[in-house]
Scaffold this motif. Structure first.
Motif, PDB file in Angstrom:
ATOM      1  N   SER A  23       0.812  -1.214   0.000  1.00 22.89           N
ATOM      2  CA  SER A  23       0.000   0.000   0.000  1.00 22.89           C
ATOM      3  C   SER A  23       0.844   1.262   0.000  1.00 22.89           C
ATOM      4  CB  SER A  23      -0.979   0.010   1.175  1.00 22.89           C
ATOM      5  OG  SER A  23      -0.307   0.144   2.393  1.00 22.89           O
ATOM      6  N   HIS A  27       0.403   3.632  -2.977  1.00 26.83           N
ATOM      7  CA  HIS A  27      -0.085   4.972  -2.697  1.00 26.83           C
ATOM      8  C   HIS A  27       0.705   6.002  -3.507  1.00 26.83           C
ATOM      9  CE1 HIS A  27      -1.761   8.357  -0.643  1.00 26.83           C
ATOM     10  NE2 HIS A  27      -0.563   8.756  -0.258  1.00 26.83           N
ATOM     11  N   CYS A  30      -0.566   5.957  -6.982  1.00 31.29           N
ATOM     12  CA  CYS A  30      -1.992   6.159  -7.193  1.00 31.29           C
ATOM     13  C   CYS A  30      -2.276   7.249  -8.219  1.00 31.29           C
ATOM     14  CB  CYS A  30      -2.681   6.478  -5.869  1.00 31.29           C
ATOM     15  SG  CYS A  30      -4.417   6.031  -5.849  1.00 31.29           S
ATOM     16  N   ASP A  77      -8.412  -0.172  -5.829  1.00 32.56           N
ATOM     17  CA  ASP A  77      -7.170  -0.091  -5.058  1.00 32.56           C
ATOM     18  C   ASP A  77      -6.841   1.363  -4.719  1.00 32.56           C
ATOM     19  OD1 ASP A  77      -6.687  -2.793  -4.991  1.00 32.56           O
ATOM     20  OD2 ASP A  77      -5.132  -2.765  -6.531  1.00 32.56           O
ATOM     21  N   CYS A  78      -6.934   2.250  -5.695  1.00 30.55           N
ATOM     22  CA  CYS A  78      -6.650   3.668  -5.462  1.00 30.55           C
ATOM     23  C   CYS A  78      -7.582   4.241  -4.407  1.00 30.55           C
ATOM     24  CB  CYS A  78      -6.800   4.465  -6.746  1.00 30.55           C
ATOM     25  SG  CYS A  78      -5.316   4.517  -7.716  1.00 30.55           S
ATOM     26  N   ILE A  81      -6.626   2.703  -0.914  1.00 26.32           N
ATOM     27  CA  ILE A  81      -5.339   3.206  -0.427  1.00 26.32           C
ATOM     28  C   ILE A  81      -5.443   4.684  -0.048  1.00 26.32           C
ATOM     29  CG2 ILE A  81      -2.953   3.700  -1.114  1.00 26.32           C
ATOM     30  CD1 ILE A  81      -3.201   1.064  -2.829  1.00 26.32           C
ATOM     31  N   HIS A  85      -4.952   6.285   3.735  1.00 25.70           N
ATOM     32  CA  HIS A  85      -3.936   7.311   3.993  1.00 25.70           C
ATOM     33  C   HIS A  85      -4.540   8.701   4.223  1.00 25.70           C
ATOM     34  CE1 HIS A  85      -0.327   4.897   3.296  1.00 25.70           C
ATOM     35  NE2 HIS A  85      -1.027   4.279   2.373  1.00 25.70           N
ATOM     36  N   GLU A 133     -12.522   0.478   3.630  1.00 21.40           N
ATOM     37  CA  GLU A 133     -11.390  -0.322   4.084  1.00 21.40           C
ATOM     38  C   GLU A 133     -11.734  -1.793   4.278  1.00 21.40           C
ATOM     39  OE1 GLU A 133      -9.802   1.753   7.471  1.00 21.40           O
ATOM     40  OE2 GLU A 133      -9.274   3.502   6.251  1.00 21.40           O
TER      41      GLU A 133
END
Length: 176
Positions: A23, A27, A30, A77-78, A81, A85, A133
Motif C-alpha cells: 500500500s 499509494h 496512485c 485499489d486507489c 489506499i 492514507h 477499508e
C-alpha cells in the motif's frame, strides 16, 4: 481445524500482509494509476471461490456496469489506499463532479475539487472509511448503476465521454 481451513487462514493473512506492504508503494503510484500507467500492479488479491464465480463477476461488471475487471480493480485499489492514507487530494481526483453526497440525512452537491477538499472530513467520516477499508473487491455489489461499496456508502460508475466514447471510472455518490 481442517487443513483446508488452515490454508485459507494462512492465505488470507499473506494477502493482508502483502496489501499492507504494497500500500505504501501503491499509494505513491496512485496518481500515475489515474493517468493509466501500464506498469501498475493491482495490490488487491482476488479471492473468488471458483473460476466460475470470477467469470460471473467479470460478466456482471461488463454487462451491467459497463466496466473492465482490471480497470475497476485498479480504481478500487486507489480508492482504498487513498482512504487508508486520508489522502483528500487523491480522493478528489477519483470523483465525478458535481458529486451528490448525503450528510446527516440532507443532500449536498459538491461542485469542485476545492469544495470537496474543504468538506472532506465531513464526507469521508469513520463510517464511509470503514466501508471502504473493509470492502473486498470481489464482494462489491454490481448493478446497472455501477459498483456499490458497503451498504451504499460509496457508488462508483463508468462515465462515458460523449466525444471520445472513452469510459472513465469515478465515484458518483457518497452517503454517510
Amino acid at each position: 481445524m481442517t487443513l483446508h481451513t488452515r490454508l485459507k487462514c494462512i492465505s488470507t493473512a499473506i494477502a493482508i500482509v502483502a496489501f499492507s506492504l504494497l500500500s505504501a508503494m501503491a499509494h505513491a503510484s496512485c496518481v500515475s494509476v489515474l493517468a493509466s500507467e501500464p506498469d501498475y500492479q493491482a495490490a488487491t488479491a482476488l479471492a473468488f471461490p471458483s473460476p466460475a464465480a470470477e467469470n460471473e463477476f467479470r460478466r456482471a461488471l461488463s454487462e451491467q456496469a459497463g466496466l473492465n475487471l482490471e480497470e475497476a480493480r485498479i480504481f478500487f485499489d486507489c480508492l482504498k489506499i487513498a482512504a487508508m492514507h486520508d489522502d483528500g487530494d487523491t480522493l478528489s481526483q477519483l470523483i465525478r463532479y458535481p458529486l451528490r453526497t448525503h450528510l446527516s440525512k440532507r443532500e449536498i452537491i459538491i461542485r469542485t475539487p476545492a469544495a470537496f477538499k474543504k468538506t472532506y472530513p465531513m464526507i469521508f467520516d469513520a463510517k464511509v472509511k470503514h466501508a471502504i477499508e473493509t470492502q473486498r473487491f470481489e464482494d462489491l455489489f454490481v448493478s446497472y448503476r455501477g459498483l456499490m461499496v458497503g451498504s451504499g456508502q460509496v457508488w462508483i460508475s463508468g462515465i462515458v465521454d460523449p466525444t471520445s466514447g472513452k469510459t472513465t471510472i469515478k465515484i458518483i455518490a457518497i452517503n454517510n
